[in-house]
Design an enzyme around this catalytic site. Structure first.
Site, PDB file in Angstrom:
ATOM      1  N   HIS A 289      36.201  44.528  39.042  1.00  0.00           N
ATOM      2  CA  HIS A 289      35.930  44.997  40.237  1.00  0.00           C
ATOM      3  C   HIS A 289      36.363  46.316  40.523  1.00  0.00           C
ATOM      4  O   HIS A 289      37.563  46.642  40.915  1.00  0.00           O
ATOM      5  CB  HIS A 289      37.115  44.135  41.181  1.00  0.00           C
ATOM      6  CG  HIS A 289      35.957  42.815  41.815  1.00  0.00           C
ATOM      7  ND1 HIS A 289      36.799  41.583  41.855  1.00  0.00           N
ATOM      8  CD2 HIS A 289      34.711  42.376  41.321  1.00  0.00           C
ATOM      9  CE1 HIS A 289      35.785  40.583  42.317  1.00  0.00           C
ATOM     10  NE2 HIS A 289      34.661  41.012  41.685  1.00  0.00           N
TER      11      HIS A 289
ATOM     12  N   HIS B 149      36.032  37.835  35.203  1.00  0.00           N
ATOM     13  CA  HIS B 149      36.728  36.927  35.963  1.00  0.00           C
ATOM     14  C   HIS B 149      36.490  35.615  35.655  1.00  0.00           C
ATOM     15  O   HIS B 149      36.955  34.473  36.443  1.00  0.00           O
ATOM     16  CB  HIS B 149      36.115  37.151  37.600  1.00  0.00           C
ATOM     17  CG  HIS B 149      36.265  38.587  37.992  1.00  0.00           C
ATOM     18  ND1 HIS B 149      35.058  39.612  37.911  1.00  0.00           N
ATOM     19  CD2 HIS B 149      37.112  39.293  38.258  1.00  0.00           C
ATOM     20  CE1 HIS B 149      35.469  40.622  38.241  1.00  0.00           C
ATOM     21  NE2 HIS B 149      36.718  40.526  38.535  1.00  0.00           N
TER      22      HIS B 149
ATOM     23  N   HIS C 108      36.957  34.657  45.975  1.00  0.00           N
ATOM     24  CA  HIS C 108      36.931  35.510  44.713  1.00  0.00           C
ATOM     25  C   HIS C 108      36.207  34.787  43.478  1.00  0.00           C
ATOM     26  O   HIS C 108      36.351  33.691  43.139  1.00  0.00           O
ATOM     27  CB  HIS C 108      38.542  35.742  44.396  1.00  0.00           C
ATOM     28  CG  HIS C 108      38.674  36.627  43.407  1.00  0.00           C
ATOM     29  ND1 HIS C 108      38.691  36.565  41.922  1.00  0.00           N
ATOM     30  CD2 HIS C 108      39.173  38.132  43.574  1.00  0.00           C
ATOM     31  CE1 HIS C 108      38.818  37.489  41.155  1.00  0.00           C
ATOM     32  NE2 HIS C 108      39.040  38.346  42.473  1.00  0.00           N
TER      33      HIS C 108
ATOM     34  N   GLU D 112      36.902  34.559  40.435  1.00  0.00           N
ATOM     35  CA  GLU D 112      37.756  33.892  39.448  1.00  0.00           C
ATOM     36  C   GLU D 112      37.922  32.456  40.002  1.00  0.00           C
ATOM     37  O   GLU D 112      38.149  31.402  39.248  1.00  0.00           O
ATOM     38  CB  GLU D 112      39.103  34.647  39.373  1.00  0.00           C
ATOM     39  CG  GLU D 112      40.068  34.026  38.248  1.00  0.00           C
ATOM     40  CD  GLU D 112      41.335  34.675  38.145  1.00  0.00           C
ATOM     41  OE1 GLU D 112      42.403  34.108  37.858  1.00  0.00           O
ATOM     42  OE2 GLU D 112      41.532  35.890  38.390  1.00  0.00           O
TER      43      GLU D 112
ATOM     44  N   SER E 293      38.728  44.523  44.949  1.00  0.00           N
ATOM     45  CA  SER E 293      39.394  44.281  43.849  1.00  0.00           C
ATOM     46  C   SER E 293      40.892  43.495  44.402  1.00  0.00           C
ATOM     47  O   SER E 293      41.695  44.195  45.028  1.00  0.00           O
ATOM     48  CB  SER E 293      40.091  45.671  43.397  1.00  0.00           C
ATOM     49  OG  SER E 293      41.292  45.496  42.291  1.00  0.00           O
ATOM     50  N   SER E 294      41.028  42.246  43.905  1.00  0.00           N
ATOM     51  CA  SER E 294      42.200  41.349  44.538  1.00  0.00           C
ATOM     52  C   SER E 294      43.457  42.020  43.982  1.00  0.00           C
ATOM     53  O   SER E 294      44.326  42.224  45.199  1.00  0.00           O
ATOM     54  CB  SER E 294      42.213  40.184  43.850  1.00  0.00           C
ATOM     55  OG  SER E 294      43.164  39.169  44.355  1.00  0.00           O
TER      56      SER E 294
ATOM     57  N   SER F 118      41.887  47.214  37.409  1.00  0.00           N
ATOM     58  CA  SER F 118      40.324  47.616  37.231  1.00  0.00           C
ATOM     59  C   SER F 118      40.071  49.173  37.226  1.00  0.00           C
ATOM     60  O   SER F 118      39.002  49.331  37.074  1.00  0.00           O
ATOM     61  CB  SER F 118      39.570  46.536  37.869  1.00  0.00           C
ATOM     62  OG  SER F 118      39.813  46.598  39.262  1.00  0.00           O
TER      63      SER F 118
END
EC number: 1.17.7.4
Length: 309
Positions: free
Chosen positions: A43, A77, A127, A129, A225-226, A269
Site C-alpha cells: 500500500h 497482504h 482491508h 489482509e 496504508s493501515s 510500505s
C-alpha cells in the site's frame, strides 16, 4: 530548526520481500511474459506507480487477467483460498509474495478451526489482509473492530472461542480489545499481541517516543496504508499535531510556523527515497539540523525470496 528521524521507519522485511519479488520477476520476464499483480503489491502510491511505469499490470480480479501465459503475483497482504483456486483453474503461473507473518496468521486461523473453535478476527473490515484471513477457513469468522463490537458479540459457545488479529493494527487498541474479549469470554484462546507484526510494533513505539521530543510529526505513507494510519492515530491520541503525506509535495509550509523540532517517520510500505526527498525539501526551505532518535530499535529481520523467482 531540527529534524529528528524515528528509528525504525520505512520498509519492513515483508514489504521489502514483496517489492524484491516483483522487481526480480519483472527483470526476469521483461518482454517475454506479462507480469500481473492482484491488487497493490504494497500500500504505497509511489511503489505502485513506479512498477506501472515499468510495465507491471495491476488487477483487481483474476477475471481481469487477459493473458494466461503471464505471471501472477499475490500481494504482501495475502489472499483467500478461493482466489488461489481461481488462479489455479485459470492455469496462470503464480508467485506468492504474501508476507510470512500474514501467512502465519492464515495457519493459526486454520489450526484453530481444525480444532473445532469458533473464530474471532480483530481487524479492519475492508482491508485486503482481513479478506484473505477470512478466506483461509471454511466457516464464517466473526470480525471485531471496536470495544463496542465485543460488547455486542453473539457467539455459539462462549467456552469454545479463539481469536487472531490483523498484523498492522494499533498495539494499544488491540490490547484493549483482547482484554475485553478475555473479560467477557474467560476461556477464549489466542496469540495475544504476537500476531501484530514486529515492524508495526517497533514503528508505533518509535512514534510514541518521537511525540515526546518534537513539536510536529510528518508521516510518509499512503492514505490506504493501515500501519501508516495507525502512526497518525498514535500522534493524535497523544495530542501531537501530525500529518500523513505521500511525499514532500503534499507538505504545507504553514505547518512549520513556530516549529523548532520536526519529527519524521514513514510507514512500513514507504521507501527511503520519499523520506530523503522530504528532508532535502526542508533543507532547501529552512536551516535544519538532522539527527536520528537516540533510543531507537535496529531491525535485522530478513525473509527469503521463494525459489520460483
Amino acid at each position: 530548526m531540527e529534524i529528528i528521524l524515528a528509528e525504525p521507519r520505512g520498509f519492513c522485511a515483508g514489504v521489502k520481500r514483496a517489492v524484491d519479488i516483483l522487481a526480480i520477476t519483472l527483470k526476469k520476464y521483461r518482454n517475454k511474459r506479462k507480469v500481473y499483480v492482484l491488487h497493490e503489491i504494497v500500500h504505497n502510491k509511489y511503489i505502485v506507480e513506479d512498477f506501472k511505469r515499468q510495465g507491471v499490470i495491476f488487477v483487481n480480479s483474476i477475471r481481469d487477467i487477459k493473458d494466461n501465459r503471464g505471471i501472477l503475483i499475490f500481494s504482501a497482504h495475502g489472499v483467500s483460498k478461493n482466489i488461489e483456486d481461481k488462479a489455479k483453474r485459470k492455469g496462470i503461473q503464480v508467485i506468492d509474495a504474501t508476507c510470512p507473518l500474514v501467512s502465519k496468521v492464515h495457519k493459526e486461523a486454520k489450526r484453530y478451526e481444525d480444532s473445532g473453535k469458533e473464530l474471532i478476527l480483530i481487524g479492519h473490515k475492508n482491508h485486503p489482509e482481513v479478506k484473505g484471513i477470512r478466506g483461509r477457513v471454511n466457516n464464517p469468522i466473526v470480525l471485531v473492530q471496536t470495544l463496542q463490537n465485543v460488547r455486542d458479540l453473539k457467539v455459539k459457545n462462549p467456552d469454545n472461542l479463539s481469536y487472531v488479529t490483523q498484523t498492522t493494527l494499533s498495539t494499544d487498541d488491540t490490547r484493549e480489545i483482547i482484554t475485553a474479549l478475555k473479560l467477557r469470554f474467560p476461556n477464549i484462546t489466542g496469540p495475544n499481541l504476537k500476531d501484530i507484526c514486529y515492524a508495526t510494533q517497533n514503528r508505533q513505539n518509535a512514534v510514541k517516543k518521537l511525540t515526546e521530543i518534537v513539536d510536529i510529526v510528518l508521516i510518509i505513507g499512503s492514505k490506504n496504508s493501515s500501519n501508516s494510519n495507525r502512526l497518525l492515530d498514535l500522534c493524535t491520541a497523544r495530542g501531537k499535531r501530525a500529518y500523513l503525506i505521500d511525499n514532500y509535495s503534499y507538505m504545507d509550509k504553514s505547518w512549520l510556523q513556530g516549529i523548532e523540532k520536526i519529527g519524521i517517520t514513514a510507514g512500513a510500505s514507504a521507501p527511503d527515497i520519499l523520506v530523503d526527498e522530504l528532508i532535502n525539501h526542508l533543507k532547501i526551505n529552512v536551516n535544519t539540523k538532522v539527527s536520528v532518535m537516540s533510543d531507537g530499535v535496529t531491525e535485522n529481520v530478513q525473509f527469503k525470496i521463494p525459489h520460483l523467482v
